[in-house]
Design an enzyme around this catalytic site. Structure first.
Site, PDB file in Angstrom:
ATOM      1  N   ASN A  21     -15.051   1.681 -14.834  1.00 27.59           N
ATOM      2  CA  ASN A  21     -14.049   2.332 -13.995  1.00 27.59           C
ATOM      3  C   ASN A  21     -14.746   2.678 -12.688  1.00 27.59           C
ATOM      4  O   ASN A  21     -15.516   3.636 -12.630  1.00 27.59           O
ATOM      5  CB  ASN A  21     -13.521   3.597 -14.687  1.00 27.59           C
ATOM      6  CG  ASN A  21     -12.631   4.422 -13.772  1.00 27.59           C
ATOM      7  OD1 ASN A  21     -12.131   3.907 -12.758  1.00 27.59           O
ATOM      8  ND2 ASN A  21     -12.419   5.683 -14.108  1.00 27.59           N
ATOM      9  N   LYS A  74     -13.489   3.807  -9.991  1.00 30.26           N
ATOM     10  CA  LYS A  74     -12.878   4.930  -9.268  1.00 30.26           C
ATOM     11  C   LYS A  74     -12.721   4.559  -7.785  1.00 30.26           C
ATOM     12  O   LYS A  74     -12.389   3.426  -7.482  1.00 30.26           O
ATOM     13  CB  LYS A  74     -13.716   6.201  -9.450  1.00 30.26           C
ATOM     14  CG  LYS A  74     -14.094   6.440 -10.915  1.00 30.26           C
ATOM     15  CD  LYS A  74     -14.651   7.795 -11.168  1.00 30.26           C
ATOM     16  CE  LYS A  74     -15.114   7.903 -12.596  1.00 30.26           C
ATOM     17  NZ  LYS A  74     -15.300   9.246 -13.044  1.00 30.26           N
ATOM     18  N   HIS A 111      -6.049   8.759 -16.741  1.00 33.07           N
ATOM     19  CA  HIS A 111      -7.422   9.231 -16.559  1.00 33.07           C
ATOM     20  C   HIS A 111      -7.386  10.719 -16.195  1.00 33.07           C
ATOM     21  O   HIS A 111      -6.474  11.164 -15.486  1.00 33.07           O
ATOM     22  CB  HIS A 111      -8.123   8.420 -15.452  1.00 33.07           C
ATOM     23  CG  HIS A 111      -9.591   8.680 -15.411  1.00 33.07           C
ATOM     24  ND1 HIS A 111     -10.114   9.783 -14.809  1.00 33.07           N
ATOM     25  CD2 HIS A 111     -10.638   7.984 -15.923  1.00 33.07           C
ATOM     26  CE1 HIS A 111     -11.443   9.759 -14.951  1.00 33.07           C
ATOM     27  NE2 HIS A 111     -11.782   8.668 -15.626  1.00 33.07           N
ATOM     28  N   GLU A 156      -8.921  12.409 -14.105  1.00 34.41           N
ATOM     29  CA  GLU A 156      -8.875  12.704 -12.658  1.00 34.41           C
ATOM     30  C   GLU A 156      -7.454  12.575 -12.127  1.00 34.41           C
ATOM     31  O   GLU A 156      -7.030  13.326 -11.248  1.00 34.41           O
ATOM     32  CB  GLU A 156      -9.840  11.768 -11.906  1.00 34.41           C
ATOM     33  CG  GLU A 156     -11.291  12.166 -12.171  1.00 34.41           C
ATOM     34  CD  GLU A 156     -12.283  11.028 -12.135  1.00 34.41           C
ATOM     35  OE1 GLU A 156     -11.954   9.955 -11.589  1.00 34.41           O
ATOM     36  OE2 GLU A 156     -13.392  11.202 -12.661  1.00 34.41           O
ATOM     37  N   GLU A 166     -12.073  10.414 -23.840  1.00 34.62           N
ATOM     38  CA  GLU A 166     -12.944  10.872 -22.768  1.00 34.62           C
ATOM     39  C   GLU A 166     -12.954  12.401 -22.687  1.00 34.62           C
ATOM     40  O   GLU A 166     -12.068  12.989 -22.033  1.00 34.62           O
ATOM     41  CB  GLU A 166     -12.464  10.313 -21.425  1.00 34.62           C
ATOM     42  CG  GLU A 166     -12.500   8.808 -21.351  1.00 34.62           C
ATOM     43  CD  GLU A 166     -12.789   8.335 -19.929  1.00 34.62           C
ATOM     44  OE1 GLU A 166     -13.743   7.599 -19.745  1.00 34.62           O
ATOM     45  OE2 GLU A 166     -12.060   8.746 -19.008  1.00 34.62           O
ATOM     46  N   GLY A 204     -18.673  12.209 -15.722  1.00 35.99           N
ATOM     47  CA  GLY A 204     -19.384  12.387 -14.455  1.00 35.99           C
ATOM     48  C   GLY A 204     -20.348  13.560 -14.445  1.00 35.99           C
ATOM     49  O   GLY A 204     -20.817  13.975 -13.386  1.00 35.99           O
ATOM     50  N   SER A 215     -20.099   9.749 -19.347  1.00 38.26           N
ATOM     51  CA  SER A 215     -21.545   9.605 -19.127  1.00 38.26           C
ATOM     52  C   SER A 215     -22.207   8.633 -20.108  1.00 38.26           C
ATOM     53  O   SER A 215     -23.360   8.844 -20.503  1.00 38.26           O
ATOM     54  CB  SER A 215     -22.229  10.970 -19.153  1.00 38.26           C
ATOM     55  OG  SER A 215     -21.700  11.804 -18.139  1.00 38.26           O
TER      56      SER A 215
END
Ligand code: PEP
Length: 257
Positions: A13, A15, A99, A101, A171, A177, A217
């Site tokens: 991904n 991003k 996701h 985010e 996730e 991250g 991660s």
């Protein structure tokens, strides 16, 4: 991983990273080193504007190109959005939906996730559906309940043949991250819970066939241990998918005999 029953999928991904020039540099560097990766599917989810070029760059490889988002309507006055049909026509195979985010910054909800999954499936795309708990939710002991709610909402109204085309990515928000990875046992525990929910809703055969990834991660060092877990069928990878050597090592970990 359980290669007997389901596909292992290693998906990057990207991003909001990499220009067209940087995408080309990545492709030029990775393509000669890709090998056959016969045990897993490799996917790169890239920013919308670079999708057509990425499809061309990887057309002679077994790397599939994915998108990072999609709208649930099939046309109309939604400035800045992209439909599933548009993605399909330019050669996209997978699309990340829900996701964290997008849930945090762009108002994605469990209900829009459900609508987007249906739109993606109708266009012939494979959704990669992200679910996961925050640190507070984990510490409160409500991870299983939350995952149950997110997964049920996401998959509501799907039939078994549609479910077989869906990938779920577990996730945990606290691991995305942050450099903090879930332990292999924590990752497997939640992936197993997700498979149980799918079994309950769609039956054992479908549950056995669905790919459930871990994301948060994952990197060149921890990938092998995470992927060795029976219910972890791949990874959704952010940071480590931006660097060719790291991404290659994760692919190699998924291809161990
Ligand atoms: C992600 O964005 O889905 C992700 C898992 O990112 P990272 O690997 O950087 O934690």
């Amino acid at each position: 991983m359980n290669r007997k029953y389901r596909k292992t999928i290693i998906a990057g991904n990207w991003k909001m990273n990499k220009t067209l020039t940087e995408t080309k540099a990545f492709a030029d560097e990775i393509k000669p080193q890709l090998g056959k990766h016969k045990w897993c599917e490799v996917v790169l989810c890239v920013p919308f504007v670079n999708i057509p070029a990425a499809v061309r760059m990887f057309k002679d490889t077994r790397v599939a190109i994915g998108a990072e988002n999609v709208h649930f309507e099939d046309h109309g006055a939604f400035t800045g959005e992209v439909t599933a049909e548009m993605l399909k026509e330019v050669g996209v195979k997978y699309v990340i939906i829900g996701h964290s985010e997008r849930r945090e910054y762009y108002g994605e909800t469990d209900f829009t996730v459900n609508k987007k999954i249906k739109a993606a499936l109708a266009a012939g795309l494979h959704p990669i559906v992200c679910v996961g708990e925050s640190l507070e939710q984990r510490e409160l002991g409500v991870t299983a309940e939350l995952i149950n709610y997110q997964v049920k909402c996401a998959l509501s109204g799907l039939d078994a043949s549609q479910m077989r085309k869906v990938v779920i990515a577990y996730e945990p928000l606290w691991a995305i991250g942050t450099g903090k990875t879930a332990t292999a046992e924590q990752a497997n525990e939640v992936c197993e819970i997700i498979r149980g929910i799918i079994r309950h809703q769609f039956g054992a055969r479908v549950a056995r066939a669905v790919t459930i990834q871990y994301g948060g991660s994952m990197n060149a060092k921890n990938a092998a241990e995470l992927l060795a877990q029976p219910d972890v069928d791949g990874g959704l990878i952010g940071g480590a998918a931006l660097k060719v050597p790291d991404f290659l090592q994760i692919i190699a970990a998924a291809n161990q005999e």
